[in-house]
Write an enzyme that holds these catalytic residues in place. Structure first.
Site, short mmCIF file in Angstrom:
data_model
loop_
_atom_site.label_atom_id
_atom_site.label_comp_id
_atom_site.label_asym_id
_atom_site.label_seq_id
_atom_site.Cartn_x
_atom_site.Cartn_y
_atom_site.Cartn_z
N SER A 1 0.81 -1.28 0.02
CA SER A 1 0.08 0.20 0.00
C SER A 1 0.76 1.24 -0.04
O SER A 1 0.21 2.24 -0.29
CB SER A 1 -1.04 -0.04 1.34
OG SER A 1 -0.26 0.42 2.69
N LYS B 1 0.77 4.44 6.99
CA LYS B 1 -0.11 5.23 5.91
C LYS B 1 0.67 6.69 5.78
O LYS B 1 0.90 7.11 7.07
CB LYS B 1 -1.59 5.48 5.90
CG LYS B 1 -2.11 3.97 5.75
CD LYS B 1 -2.12 3.36 4.44
CE LYS B 1 -2.96 2.24 4.36
NZ LYS B 1 -2.31 1.17 4.49
#
Length: 146
Positions: free
Chosen positions: A67, A104
């Site tokens: 990701s 993230k």
């Protein structure tokens, strides 16, 4: 020593051993044309001393997943995470979200928090009051294998 393993990250504590370090050549290695090593100086270099500012609040975690590839964080990379740093917009953070750890980019706008992946195949996550959410630490460095 492994502290915690989740689907996306495995956490380690750094072992600091005084006086040890790898050999370090302080001559500058050319990535262009080869250069003459006029002043070839060899010292000892401790990655703990170079990468870790706060030993008591720093952890390592191994990335699992894709990701964050756009930010240069690839599967099996080793993250250096400092829990003493303040979260801020655009920082890469390790977060605890609804029972799982994830890494993230933080997006903070008008009082709202979003977790931004750096891969278009993954969704942006909006944090709401319904989430169990903690910003666990800020990524300061990444160690890659070549």
């Amino acid at each position: 020593m492994i502290l915690h393993k989740s689907e996306h990250l495995t956490f380690f504590t750094p072992d600091h051993i005084e006086g040890l370090g790898a050999h370090f050549v302080d001559a500058g290695i050319s990535a262009g044309f080869p250069s003459v090593a006029d002043e070839f100086v060899e010292n000892r270099l401790s990655l703990d001393e170079t990468l870790v500012k706060n030993k008591e609040t720093t952890f390592y975690a191994k990335v699992s997943g894709q990701s964050m590839v756009g930010a240069g964080l690839d599967d099996n990379d080793l993250l250096v995470i400092d829990r003493s740093l303040q979260p801020a917009n655009n920082k890469i953070a390790v977060c605890f979200l609804d029972g799982e750890f994830t890494v993230k980019r933080l997006r903070v706008e008008r009082g709202e928090v979003w977790l931004q992946p750096e891969n278009p195949d993954y969704p942006i996550i909006k944090i709401t009051d319904a989430n169990d959410f903690v910003i666990w630490g800020i990524v300061t460095n990444v160690i890659k294998k070549v």
